[in-house]
Design a protein around this motif. Structure first.
Motif, mmCIF file in Angstrom:
data_model
loop_
_atom_site.group_PDB
_atom_site.id
_atom_site.type_symbol
_atom_site.label_atom_id
_atom_site.label_comp_id
_atom_site.label_asym_id
_atom_site.label_seq_id
_atom_site.Cartn_x
_atom_site.Cartn_y
_atom_site.Cartn_z
ATOM 1 N N SER A 31 79.255 82.833 24.340
ATOM 2 C CA SER A 31 77.973 82.141 24.333
ATOM 3 C C SER A 31 77.651 81.672 25.749
ATOM 4 C CB SER A 31 78.020 80.929 23.401
ATOM 5 O OG SER A 31 76.915 80.063 23.646
ATOM 6 N N VAL A 52 72.489 81.963 21.122
ATOM 7 C CA VAL A 52 72.868 83.349 20.845
ATOM 8 C C VAL A 52 74.289 83.580 21.353
ATOM 9 C CG1 VAL A 52 70.491 84.206 20.990
ATOM 10 C CG2 VAL A 52 71.964 84.285 23.025
ATOM 11 N N ILE A 57 72.479 85.944 16.652
ATOM 12 C CA ILE A 57 71.678 84.732 16.786
ATOM 13 C C ILE A 57 72.356 83.688 15.914
ATOM 14 C CG2 ILE A 57 69.408 83.679 16.455
ATOM 15 C CD1 ILE A 57 68.223 86.513 16.599
ATOM 16 N N GLY A 85 66.195 90.187 20.271
ATOM 17 C CA GLY A 85 66.695 89.505 19.077
ATOM 18 C C GLY A 85 65.581 88.927 18.230
ATOM 19 N N HIS A 108 73.350 89.151 13.756
ATOM 20 C CA HIS A 108 73.616 87.915 13.029
ATOM 21 C C HIS A 108 75.064 87.870 12.585
ATOM 22 C CE1 HIS A 108 72.908 90.850 9.850
ATOM 23 N NE2 HIS A 108 73.600 90.061 9.041
ATOM 24 N N HIS A 137 63.257 81.334 14.314
ATOM 25 C CA HIS A 137 64.488 80.582 14.511
ATOM 26 C C HIS A 137 64.224 79.095 14.682
ATOM 27 C CE1 HIS A 137 67.877 78.963 16.910
ATOM 28 N NE2 HIS A 137 68.617 79.812 16.235
ATOM 29 N N LEU A 194 68.012 89.242 24.713
ATOM 30 C CA LEU A 194 67.552 87.969 24.152
ATOM 31 C C LEU A 194 66.176 88.128 23.532
ATOM 32 C CD1 LEU A 194 68.274 84.875 23.974
ATOM 33 C CD2 LEU A 194 66.889 84.595 26.041
ATOM 34 N N LEU A 253 73.559 91.888 22.387
ATOM 35 C CA LEU A 253 73.469 90.668 21.603
ATOM 36 C C LEU A 253 74.329 90.824 20.356
ATOM 37 C CD1 LEU A 253 71.863 87.993 21.923
ATOM 38 C CD2 LEU A 253 70.215 88.904 20.287
ATOM 39 N N TYR A 304 64.848 78.892 19.813
ATOM 40 C CA TYR A 304 65.404 80.121 20.355
ATOM 41 C C TYR A 304 65.531 80.052 21.869
ATOM 42 C CZ TYR A 304 66.661 85.016 20.513
ATOM 43 O OH TYR A 304 67.361 86.190 20.689
ATOM 44 N N TYR A 338 76.804 86.925 22.852
ATOM 45 C CA TYR A 338 76.844 88.301 23.339
ATOM 46 C C TYR A 338 78.210 88.903 23.096
ATOM 47 C CZ TYR A 338 72.475 87.362 25.830
ATOM 48 O OH TYR A 338 71.180 87.039 26.131
#
Length: 338
Positions: A106, A209, A222, A134, A79, A201, A131, A219, A204, A211
């Protein structure tokens, strides 16, 4: 942006860089929220704020997002770091918050997977597993201990879904959607095997998200928590995989989504990874897939009905039809009984 007012507020909040000039750069934005990169001395962060034309309720949404990212500090969930929240609209005209700047990329910000994921399909697998991981980690957050007990209404979550969203559909209705009655009836008659409330979320997918740069896939964060709530985290999982290609080696895997899914793990492999990390069973995934397709069709239908000639929103038209048809077909063919 009134940087003088922002600087005064930042000084009063005791943030790093007191007395130094602010450098700012617009990153992205739309009807929901705008994001700016902020640099001031050693402070490097992002500012998230509703656009001036957004309804007043959007300020409440900003505070909602802030509560979530602040609660995620100290957890394993990737996060953005919570820096500071401002509810004083005299500073920039709207409520806003500062979060740590993410050094990464992204999937929505690139035309194709960056190196090495553009050619190395083995490395690309990690994007999918990360993904899934997360939201698996998100589902394990103790939302009560984090002070989010009033964020949503987890009791009766599934019992409310059909009535709530069919009522919403009736308010925005401009056409009938084939299969909606079939899927709605099925959802009224079925429930998941178990329901363990958790932080979710709400939208999602790869689009929400970021990276970290380089390989292996990691990741970083988020993002975009405007639909975050306490509900059923496995709906996030179904939202993520509802359009996942059955055969990710097939040529059409490159065009079935807004990202190239060629070489990704199968849906079953992604579900298994989620189950391993989250500790939740996924045997009832068909229930969640029907719910996700059905609900997403209604959400996108609102955009289509309000498109007003906007090509992006107009494009939702056939997507909505396919989603609702897919929900009905799955409802009619699955052997899920509960």
């Amino acid at each position: 942006m009134d940087v003088e007012r922002l600087a005064t507020w930042m000084d009063g909040a005791g943030l790093a860089g007191t007395g130094e000039p602010i450098e700012h750069r617009y990153i992205s934005g739309g009807s929901q929220n705008e994001i700016y990169e902020i640099r001031r001395g050693d402070l490097h962060c992002a500012l998230r704020i509703p656009p001036p034309t957004a309804p007043a309720s959007r300020d409440d949404g900003i505070f909602r997002e802030w509560r979530i990212i602040e609660a995620l500090d100290g957890t394993d969930v990737p996060h953005t770091r919570a820096v500071a929240m401002c509810v004083d609209q005299s500073v920039l005209g709207r409520a806003f918050y500062l979060m740590g700047f993410v050094d990464g990329w992204s999937p929505m910000g690139v035309d194709q997977w960056p190196e090495p994921f553009d050619t190395d399909l083995g490395a690309r697998e990690g994007l999918s597993y990360q993904l899934a991981e997360g939201i698996a980690l998100l589902s394990k957050v103790d939302w009560r201990a984090k002070g989010l007990g009033d964020l949503g209404h987890p009791d009766g979550f599934h019992e409310r879904q059909v009535d709530r969203w069919t009522s919403f559909f009736e308010r925005i209705k401009g056409r009938d959607l084939p299969g909606m009655d079939v899927a709605s009836t099925w959802l009224r008659q079925h429930r998941p095997i178990d329901y363990i409330p958790g932080l979710m979320h709400g939208d999602y997918q790869f689009a929400n998200v970021m990276y970290r740069n380089g390989s292996p896939a990691r990741l970083a964060a988020i993002v975009d928590w405007e639909m975050g709530t306490v509900g059923d985290p496995k709906l996030d999982l179904a939202w993520m995989v509802q359009s996942w290609p059955e055969d990710t080696q097939a040529p059409e895997a490159a065009t079935l989504s807004y990202v190239d899914m060629t070489g990704m793990p199968t849906r079953s492999q992604v579900l298994d990874h989620y189950a391993d990390v989250s500790g939740r069973q996924v045997d009832d995934i068909d229930y969640y897939l029907v719910l996700a397709k059905w609900k997403l069709a209604i959400v996108l239908e609102q955009g289509f009905q309000r498109s007003g000639g906007d090509e992006k929103l107009t494009a939702f038209g056939p997507i909505v039809v396919d989603l609702m048809r897919g929900a009905a077909e799955l409802a009619e063919t699955t052997d899920y009984k509960r």
